[in-house]
Design an enzyme around this catalytic site. Structure first.
Site, PDB file in Angstrom:
ATOM      1  N   GLY A 171       0.822  -1.208   0.000  1.00  0.00           N
ATOM      2  CA  GLY A 171       0.000   0.000   0.000  1.00  0.00           C
ATOM      3  C   GLY A 171       0.853   1.254   0.000  1.00  0.00           C
ATOM      4  N   GLU A 207      -2.104   4.415   5.128  1.00  0.00           N
ATOM      5  CA  GLU A 207      -0.989   3.441   5.122  1.00  0.00           C
ATOM      6  C   GLU A 207       0.165   3.906   6.010  1.00  0.00           C
ATOM      7  OE1 GLU A 207      -2.907   1.850   3.810  1.00  0.00           O
ATOM      8  OE2 GLU A 207      -3.379   2.166   1.714  1.00  0.00           O
TER       9      GLU A 207
END
Lengths: 376, 82
Positions: free
Chosen positions: A236, A358
């Protein structure tokens, strides 16, 4: 040392850019306004092999890390909500294919590799964000099943995903489970009014006594965060880093165009030195961010163990730069920058998201400062 | 076998500065292992010794000490040689 795209990578970038110009750029503002991307673009991404691109297919290996980065940058240049679909689907799909057991992969592997089954990450909860290991969602083994109970929030594409990767507490340890959206007891509530990447169909996910087969456990109990979710978030961050470069490039493109056309004090804006200063900062910092992404991608393509740490640095720098570039882009557009007639206010809203998801900028600072980096 | 242990020690020493790590030293008990290092360790073992760490290999004992990692790699090599 060589810093140059291969012929194939250069050709792919042209292909990605052409796709984005035709299928994304003309519609991005409308999707943002509607707070949803269209089903048509999702189908087009599938048809072009852009969903699940880094996953090996029967026809051949997955897209290499650099080419995947170029794809992500180009998509984000057009629309960060579309980029976020690629991010969440690919990161969960890769995590499940990496740590899922044979039976699970046989069931859903080809569907997620082709993007026919959309994946989402159900990690955050109403009271749990950066401290992800504090999740309160519970999973208990019962016969041949696990039973899940809890509430997840901020699940990107949670409104339409077919599969959720859920981090839960099981017998006092963290474990990751793949929960099909059709499971009895899964309830999703759309989240609207989000400031950035607001076409990415966020949802709250409630799990009420959801029963899933035992083999839908991904990895082993006790390794749900340290290995499964960490692997997922690593991808991510790589995706968001490149997506941030895409936003910065979009800001630069918009500003080069605007400052060449708009006149104040009798000359084009770009003739003013303080405008030139901002343009120079945008050009230099965007190139620096892209180089950090190239480095992370290069290490990833070699399966270098240090790739995760370099990805952290790339995401940290690129996301901060995207916010700075978008802020300057709005400033250079003046009052026009605050209107929906120009895309830069959307870029600013979308850029801010990259500093939060993230792993926030502050969490990255803690991690990067402690990491024993070697020389480049 | 000693060469393998030396490679593992060299890799870990970057993360365990100011600590002499013995073959039996429990790296988890020392408190230095976060999720970044845990996953990086898996990636290191895979690349350096050309093994694949599967989901069923996720057992802390496989990664607890240099000796345990060495034995784990040896078992994986033995399985792939069959």
């Amino acid at each position: 040392m060589q810093l140059e795209l291969s012929k194939e990578q250069s050709e792919q970038r042209v292909r990605f850019r052409s796709f984005v110009q035709e299928h994304i750029v003309p519609y991005a503002a409308q999707w943002d306004s509607d707070q949803r991307i269209s089903p048509r673009i999702i189908e087009q991404l599938r048809q072009h092999g852009f969903l699940g691109a880094p996953i090996a297919q029967p026809a051949g290996p997955g897209m290499d890390a650099i080419t995947y980065g170029l794809l992500t940058e180009e998509i984000a240049r057009g629309c960060s909500s579309v980029r976020s679909l690629l991010t969440v689907h690919d990161m969960v799909a890769l995590g499940v294919l990496r740590w899922g057991n044979r039976e699970l992969k046989a069931e859903i592997g080809s569907g997620i590799a082709r993007g026919e089954l959309l994946c989402a990450l159900a990690l955050s909860e109403p009271e749990v964000g950066s401290d992800a290991t504090a999740v309160t969602t519970e999973a208990r083994p019962e016969g041949d099943e696990y039973v899940l109970q809890g509430r997840k929030k901020w699940t990107t594409f949670g409104q339409i995903a077919d599969l959720f990767l859920v981090l839960a507490r099981c017998e006092g340890k963290l474990a990751a489970f793949l929960v099909p959206a059709k499971t009895a007891g899964v309830h999703r509530t759309p989240m609207t009014g989000i400031v950035g990447t607001r076409a990415s169909l966020l949802a709250e996910i409630e799990l009420k006594q959801c029963r899933i087969p035992k083999h839908y456990l991904v990895g082993r109990v006790g390794f749900g965060f340290s290995h499964v979710v960490s692997q997922v978030l690593d991808h991510g961050r790589y995706s968001v880093a490149w997506g941030s470069v895409g936003i910065a490039q979009a800001c630069l493109d918009a500003c080069l165009d605007y400052t060449a056309k708009r006149k104040q004090f009798g000359v084009e804006l770009r003739e003013h030195q303080l405008v030139q200063r901002k343009l120079t900062e945008m050009i230099a910092n965007s190139r620096a961010a892209r180089l950090l992404c190239y480095r992370a991608g290069y290490l990833r393509s070699m399966d270098d163990p240090g790739a995760m740490a370099e990805t952290l640095v790339a995401k940290y720098f690129a996301s901060k730069n995207a916010v700075r570039a978008a802020n300057d882009a709005v400033q250079l557009h003046g009052a026009n920058g605050l209107s929906e007639e120009y895309p830069v206010s959307r870029f600013l809203r979308d850029a801010k998201v990259t500093e939060i998801i993230e792993g926030s900028t502050q969490i990255q600072q803690i991690t990067i400062a402690k990491y024993p980096f070697g020389e480049i | 076998m000693d060469a393998r242990k030396a490679k593992i020690r060299t890799f870990l020493s970057r993360f365990f500065k100011n600590h002499e790590l013995g073959d039996e030293g429990d790296i988890f008990a020392l408190g230095f292992v976060n999720s970044l290092l845990a996953l990086q360790l898996v990636n290191f073992l895979q690349k350096e010794f050309e093994i694949v760490v599967d989901d069923e290999d996720l057992d802390l004992d496989n990664f607890r000490s240099i000796n345990n990692m060495n034995a784990f790699v040896e078992r994986k090599n033995a399985i792939s040689a069959k």
